[in-house]
Design a protein around this motif. Structure first.
Motif, PDB file in Angstrom:
ATOM      1  N   GLY A 283      -9.104  -4.154  -4.542  1.00 52.47           N
ATOM      2  CA  GLY A 283      -9.557  -3.724  -3.219  1.00 52.47           C
ATOM      3  C   GLY A 283      -8.418  -3.696  -2.215  1.00 52.47           C
ATOM      4  N   PHE A 284      -7.199  -3.678  -2.741  1.00 55.45           N
ATOM      5  CA  PHE A 284      -6.003  -3.793  -1.891  1.00 55.45           C
ATOM      6  C   PHE A 284      -5.986  -2.787  -0.752  1.00 55.45           C
ATOM      7  N   TRP A 285      -6.328  -1.563  -1.087  1.00 57.59           N
ATOM      8  CA  TRP A 285      -6.174  -0.501  -0.073  1.00 57.59           C
ATOM      9  C   TRP A 285      -7.234  -0.557   1.007  1.00 57.59           C
ATOM     10  N   ASN A 286      -8.148  -1.518   0.885  1.00 58.12           N
ATOM     11  CA  ASN A 286      -9.128  -1.678   1.968  1.00 58.12           C
ATOM     12  C   ASN A 286      -8.796  -2.861   2.862  1.00 58.12           C
ATOM     13  N   LEU A 287      -7.741  -3.567   2.561  1.00 59.04           N
ATOM     14  CA  LEU A 287      -7.458  -4.801   3.302  1.00 59.04           C
ATOM     15  C   LEU A 287      -6.749  -4.526   4.622  1.00 59.04           C
ATOM     16  N   GLN A 288      -7.281  -5.154   5.654  1.00 63.88           N
ATOM     17  CA  GLN A 288      -6.664  -5.055   6.981  1.00 63.88           C
ATOM     18  C   GLN A 288      -5.689  -6.205   7.198  1.00 63.88           C
ATOM     19  N   ALA A 289      -5.870  -7.260   6.436  1.00 63.33           N
ATOM     20  CA  ALA A 289      -5.051  -8.460   6.639  1.00 63.33           C
ATOM     21  C   ALA A 289      -4.991  -9.214   5.319  1.00 63.33           C
ATOM     22  N   PRO A 290      -4.007 -10.082   5.162  1.00 63.51           N
ATOM     23  CA  PRO A 290      -3.956 -10.859   3.919  1.00 63.51           C
ATOM     24  C   PRO A 290      -5.206 -11.730   3.774  1.00 63.51           C
TER      25      PRO A 290
ATOM     26  N   ALA C 116      -4.026   0.403   6.263  1.00 65.09           N
ATOM     27  CA  ALA C 116      -3.271   1.313   7.132  1.00 65.09           C
ATOM     28  C   ALA C 116      -2.417   2.249   6.283  1.00 65.09           C
ATOM     29  N   ARG C 117      -1.836   1.706   5.225  1.00 62.21           N
ATOM     30  CA  ARG C 117      -1.054   2.555   4.321  1.00 62.21           C
ATOM     31  C   ARG C 117      -1.923   3.631   3.694  1.00 62.21           C
ATOM     32  N   THR C 133       0.500  -2.720  16.414  1.00 59.29           N
ATOM     33  CA  THR C 133       0.026  -3.609  17.477  1.00 59.29           C
ATOM     34  C   THR C 133      -0.444  -4.948  16.911  1.00 59.29           C
ATOM     35  N   GLY C 134      -0.371  -5.114  15.579  1.00 53.62           N
ATOM     36  CA  GLY C 134      -0.839  -6.368  14.967  1.00 53.62           C
ATOM     37  C   GLY C 134       0.197  -7.475  15.094  1.00 53.62           C
ATOM     38  N   PRO C 135      -0.082  -8.624  14.412  1.00 55.02           N
ATOM     39  CA  PRO C 135       0.881  -9.726  14.446  1.00 55.02           C
ATOM     40  C   PRO C 135       2.230  -9.271  13.863  1.00 55.02           C
ATOM     41  N   ASN C 136       3.321  -9.686  14.459  1.00 56.84           N
ATOM     42  CA  ASN C 136       4.676  -9.268  14.049  1.00 56.84           C
ATOM     43  C   ASN C 136       4.849  -7.752  14.072  1.00 56.84           C
ATOM     44  N   THR C 140      -1.658  -1.463  11.892  1.00 57.52           N
ATOM     45  CA  THR C 140      -3.024  -1.625  11.421  1.00 57.52           C
ATOM     46  C   THR C 140      -3.668  -0.255  11.236  1.00 57.52           C
ATOM     47  N   GLU C 141      -4.857  -0.292  10.651  1.00 60.19           N
ATOM     48  CA  GLU C 141      -5.605   0.947  10.440  1.00 60.19           C
ATOM     49  C   GLU C 141      -5.821   1.658  11.782  1.00 60.19           C
ATOM     50  N   ASP C 142      -6.177   0.881  12.816  1.00 62.87           N
ATOM     51  CA  ASP C 142      -6.422   1.481  14.138  1.00 62.87           C
ATOM     52  C   ASP C 142      -5.174   2.179  14.677  1.00 62.87           C
ATOM     53  N   ASP C 143      -4.014   1.564  14.445  1.00 64.21           N
ATOM     54  CA  ASP C 143      -2.768   2.172  14.916  1.00 64.21           C
ATOM     55  C   ASP C 143      -2.575   3.551  14.292  1.00 64.21           C
ATOM     56  N   VAL C 144      -2.864   3.606  12.978  1.00 65.93           N
ATOM     57  CA  VAL C 144      -2.657   4.872  12.262  1.00 65.93           C
ATOM     58  C   VAL C 144      -3.661   5.914  12.724  1.00 65.93           C
ATOM     59  N   ARG C 145      -4.915   5.480  12.820  1.00 66.58           N
ATOM     60  CA  ARG C 145      -5.950   6.426  13.241  1.00 66.58           C
ATOM     61  C   ARG C 145      -5.689   6.909  14.669  1.00 66.58           C
ATOM     62  N   GLY C 146      -5.263   5.966  15.499  1.00 68.67           N
ATOM     63  CA  GLY C 146      -4.956   6.325  16.900  1.00 68.67           C
ATOM     64  C   GLY C 146      -3.846   7.358  16.951  1.00 68.67           C
TER      65      GLY C 146
END
Lengths: 327, 329, 380
Positions: A283-290, C116-117, C133-136, C140-146
């Motif tokens: 499910g890697f490509w759905n992860l927003q964070a570790p 996001a990738r 805009t995330g940590p470090n 994020t997904e929102d950044d890409v979509r934005g």
């Protein structure tokens, strides 16, 4: 619908299965006196030929359960996870391996009810949560019920299953109350919960929290607090670790993009490790964070009440972990 | 009185084990088979005497020295040979190999590579007999080394306590690999330990198949009548090393002498029983020679069968782990 | 033994290129020097040639793929030869000239969440263009979509990545230079009139004079005098050039190129104009590496736009760049009389590590002086 404690629900399951099938017998230490509650009234009802108090010989009597199952019985063995170490030879060399090793000739309908009494000032010898060991051993089914309804339904399914099942019962949940349907309310007249089917304990949108046994209770209270901060978690109880319902968890992570796994076992090679591994691989490509693992610290369980609570997952640790995924 | 045909059967089965094992020794030396090979030559009297005293619906379980027990119980040497060759037509479809022959259809509950690990299992089979009020007994073979395992003691206590119809047969071949039982067993004889569980302990000359039969017969009668288990110790000797090839391992000194081996070779169970049959006029020299020839041919055929059997297909790798397959992929 | 065909490095700053089209397929016979593949990089459409006679036995870079300089893109060998690509991949690492000789550039490691990738790939967003805009600074997904929502990407963005990347990298480098921009409002009335006069004169050449032609010539003349500005600054060394090679920034679809007017010191205004007209012709066919390399000074013009004044970024390792704003009209009173003049802002950015403000001002003055006396442009 009736409101039962988890231990009562398990007791009900055993009664029903012993009533239904004469091949089922119950064995263990002090089971006639029902000192752990799950075998209440079994001896009175089914007598000495079906409810056996054993000598303190776990390797011997678990092996006897194995042998008896090969030739027609369906033993249910009650023991504590901490005492299973002395029976590892029979659990691993025989129970787990026999069927495969003999090319499928053996049928091993053995159910081990393994009680986990941890977090009760019992120190390192009596506080084991050993299901990850058995996840690592092919041939065994690993059952980890939380709520009374599931405990009853999974116990019944385990007793009927033709493969070795270890039902890990969290001693902290014995008194947990919950609704359990009456048999008359169920379509087939019996509460049988299939293996390999997770329960979505609570739906949510921001982070998937997978809980093993007691962790689900902590996750629920964490959820209430997080809700007040506008964070919605989805709680999933896998209910069985082998077989494992990865689809439900992957689907949830697809929705939330975040994963916290809460597991009272020691964190190295824990159930949480495996679940996180599955999700990162598939499910890697759905992860927003570790993903974050909230599991017990990698140290033995200390006796002192000042130290022991530091070990286990708590509501606070879950909240912190969820927030970490949302940074 | 043991019927004549049982006497004949015992000679036949001992010969079958002997030729089977000798054939395997050839194949192993030729590099045709892989894995460990623990041969039973020299010990035939113990397994055959014990198994011929059982009914077909009685159960046995055994250990790593595993080819003698199923053959003694009447197992199919084609399937046994194919299993040792890792072939699809083997007893366990090639998944068990030499140490794990099993034939549940004729009461062979399997051999175990972990010593003493079968003892609780056989005890459990006897528990079923008791709980289901059945007539069958179970018998388990283990060595002098295994007699020191906790599993043995736990099982003997449990079986004695519950009066289970199980027969504990210790094949005392005198060595746990290279360690003499005299250096590892605290009493003179393993059978002495029976008194600790309040059960009969019988010391038998394991090279005398008739004596083994008689001792087992008594134990079976006791078991079937609900009086509980018996511990039989068959004193015997293995002609080969613990496992084939061990002689080639560089080791410090010899754990046994040629003289000792020769003494035992002079008390070969097959020769002893042949003489017995001739002296009792149960068989003529010609009948025995014919029987011997037949067994040699049967073993040759088993070898052909094993060689011709295909190896298991990769698709079978995950079969038989669970009743309903679990996909771990 | 097969011969490895590497992606060559054409000119400085080239680190990677996009494979556009294979001209040969696996199994084809090839001659030494025969083009194998079209590659786009550093504003160039170029062809990689076979270095030996033989057969193209293996192609190891797909069309559309971005390849690092020095990487193996194909193998040429005997007809029936096969190639162990993995083994060669190891050799490729060792032989990569990037690893050995190219200046090490700090590659910024930006964290990107897996989703996001994935979304970036789906939406064809180049992650290096997205601000996290995330940590470090995690994207994020929102950044890409934005980023995608704001129309910042085009369907074919992955195909122009070679050029865009070069521009991005050059401009980032440029932005690290401590530069100063001098701006001067220039009365160009004279030069515009002069341009009109030239119109008739150049008709037989079928060339229409432009203001840009005059600027290039005026600058070229100024550069002969102010040699410091006709140089490269590399690793704290000022490397002067006898040749005056003026890069003229040229907007094309999806980006810009800077073709170079070579040897401008010896060229007449007409010669320069001819060179520049050639560039327009080449826009479609693609510029050669020769066309776009070797500039010693650059000029960028927004003359045709509504921009008055701007801050041009130096094209390193050059030390200065001239930026031309639009031409507008201005009315002023001269001795009580209203006069309308054409004016234009000249913006000179220079590398302050190399030169100081005063000489730069003198240099700009020199250019202005030349443009305001256009007759001199045609003579020299």
């Amino acid at each position: 619908m009736k409101n039962l404690m988890q231990v009562e629900a398990i007791n009900e399951a055993i009664h029903e299965e012993m009533e239904k099938d004469e091949a089922v017998y119950y064995m263990g230490e002090d089971v006639r006196a029902s000192i752990y509650g799950a075998s209440k009234d079994l001896f009175n009802k089914y007598g000495e030929n079906r409810v056996l108090d054993t000598p303190l010989s776990e390797n011997g009597f678990i092996g006897a359960a194995v042998g008896s199952s090969l030739v027609g019985m369906r033993p249910v063995v009650e023991t504590l996870t901490s005492f299973m170490w002395v029976a590892m030879d029979q659990l691993v060399s025989q129970l787990a391996k026999m069927k495969y090793m003999f090319g499928g000739q053996a049928s091993l309908p053995v159910t081990i009810k393994a009680d986990m009494y941890y977090n009760g000032s019992m120190a390192a010898h009596h506080s084991d949560r050993s299901y990850p060991f058995f996840m690592n051993m092919p041939g065994i089914k690993v059952i980890v019920p939380t709520f009374p309804e599931d405990a009853k339904g999974l116990m019944k399914t385990a007793i009927r299953d033709n493969d070795p099942c270890i039902v890990f019962v969290d001693g902290n949940l014995g008194g947990l109350k919950g609704d359990v349907p009456e048999n008359s309310e169920i379509e087939n007249g019996e509460l049988l919960i299939p293996f390999g089917k997770a329960r979505v304990v609570k739906e949510g949108t921001d982070c998937t929290v997978v809980g093993i046994v007691n962790s689900n209770v902590h996750a629920l209270s964490a959820s209430e607090k997080l809700e007040k901060e506008g964070i919605s978690i989805e709680i999933i109880d896998p209910r069985t670790l082998v077989p494992f319902d990865k689809e439900t968890i992957l689907k949830s992570v697809e929705k939330t993009g975040r994963l916290v796994v809460v597991d009272p076992a020691h964190k190295v090679c824990s159930a949480a490790s495996e679940i996180i591994s599955v999700v990162t691989e598939e499910g890697f490509w759905n992860l927003q964070a570790p993903p974050v693992k909230v599991a017990s610290e990698q140290v033995h369980i200390p006796f002192s009440p000042a130290l022991e609570p530091l070990i286990y997952p708590t509501e606070e640790k879950i909240i912190e972990a969820v927030k970490k995924t949302l940074e | 009185m043991i019927p004549r045909e049982k006497h004949i059967l015992m000679l036949q089965r001992m010969m079958r084990i002997r030729f089977f094992e000798n054939k395997l020794i050839e194949c192993q030396k030729a590099g045709e088979i892989v894995g460990a090979l623990h041969t039973y030559t020299g010990e035939e009297g113990v397994a055959v005497g014990a198994c011929v005293a059982l009914n077909d619906d009685d159960y046995i379980a055994g250990n790593h020295r595993s080819h003698g027990h199923p053959i003694a119980k009447g197992g199919d040497i084609n399937k046994a040979m194919a299993e040792i060759f890792g072939k699809e037509d083997g007893y366990c479809k090639g998944k068990g190999g030499s140490m794990h022959l099993a034939d549940f259809s004729i009461g062979i509950l399997g051999e175990s590579g972990i010593v003493a690990s079968s003892v609780p299992v056989a005890t459990g089979a006897a528990l079923t007999s008791k709980l289901q009020k059945k007539d069958f007994v179970s018998l388990v073979f283990f060595g002098d080394g295994a007699s020191n395992q906790g599993a043995c003691h736990e099982s003997m206590n449990l079986a004695a306590l519950w009066k289970l119809p199980v027969i504990f047969v210790c094949e005392n071949n005198q060595f746990a690999v290279t360690t003499s039982y005299k250096d590892s067993v605290s009493v003179d004889h393993v059978s002495d330990r029976a008194s600790a569980y309040g059960i009969p302990g019988v010391l038998v000359d394991g090279q005398d198949v008739v004596a083994m039969y008689e001792a087992t017969e008594q134990a079976v009668i006791r078991a079937r009548s609900g009086e509980g288990p018996t511990l039989i110790e068959g004193l015997t000797y293995r002609y080969e090393d613990h496992s084939l090839g061990l002689a080639n391992v560089r080791r410090d000194g010899n754990y046994r002498t040629d003289e000792e081996l020769n003494d035992w070779l002079n008390r070969d169970p097959i020769e002893i029983h042949k003489k017995f049959l001739l002296s009792q006029k149960f068989a003529t020299k010609e009948e025995i020679d014919k029987m011997e020839n037949d067994e040699i041919i049967a073993v040759d055929e088993a070898l052909e069968f094993a060689r011709k059997s295909p190896y298991p297909d990769a698709k079978q790798l995950f079969d038989d782990l669970y009743t309903d397959p679990i996909n771990f992929a | 033994m097969a011969t490895n065909i590497f992606l060559p490095q054409w000119g400085m700053g080239m680190q990677e290129a996009t494979i556009i089209k294979w001209l040969k397929k696996e199994g084809d016979a090839v001659k030494k020097g025969e083009p194998l593949v079209e590659v786009e990089s550093s504003k160039v459409n170029a062809e990689v040639e076979s270095s030996v006679d033989g057969y193209l036995i293996k192609i190891s870079a797909d069309e559309g793929q971005v390849i690092k300089v020095g990487a193996i893109i194909a193998y040429v060998g005997n007809k029936d030869e096969s190639i162990d690509v993995e083994e060669n991949a190891l050799n490729e690492e060792k032989s990569s000239p990037i690893e050995n000789s190219a200046p090490k550039t700090e590659k910024l490691k930006v964290q990107v969440t897996p989703i996001a990738r994935r979304v970036a790939k789906e939406l064809k967003v180049e992650l290096e263009n997205v601000t996290g805009t995330g940590p470090n600074g995690r994207i994020t997904e929102d950044d890409v979509r934005g980023y995608a929502k704001n129309g910042a990407t085009k369907e074919d963005s992955n195909l122009i990545s070679g050029m865009r990347k070069v521009i991005a990298s050059r401009m980032t480098q440029s932005n690290l230079i401590p530069s100063v921009t001098l701006t001067s409002k220039v009365n160009i009335t004279n030069s515009i009139s002069f341009q009109s006069n030239l119109l008739k004169e150049w008709r037989k050449e079928k060339i229409r004079p432009t203001f840009q032609d005059l600027i290039v010539k005026a600058t070229s003349l100024a550069l002969i005098e102010h040699k410091t500005f006709n140089s490269h600054f590399i690793e704290n060394e000022i490397i002067g050039s006898e040749e005056v090679n003026i890069g003229v920034a040229y907007a094309i679809k999806d980006g810009l190129v800077v073709p170079v007017v070579k040897g401008a010191q010896d060229k007449s205004l007409l010669d320069i104009a001819k060179d520049i007209r050639e560039f327009s012709k080449k826009e479609k066919a693609g510029f050669s590496q020769e066309d776009i390399s070797g500039s010693t000074f650059s000029i960028t013009s927004l003359n045709s736009t509504a921009i008055d004044s701007f801050n041009p970024l130096i094209n390193p390792p050059e030390v200065a760049i001239l930026g031309i704003g639009r031409t507008s009209e201005e009315t002023s009173f001269l001795s009580g009389e209203a006069v309308t003049r054409k004016i234009c802002y000249f913006n000179l950015s220079f590398d302050h590590r190399v030169v100081d403000g005063f000489p730069a001002a003198k240099f700009l003055e020199s250019i202005i002086n030349n443009i305001q006396n256009p007759e001199s442009l045609d003579k020299k």
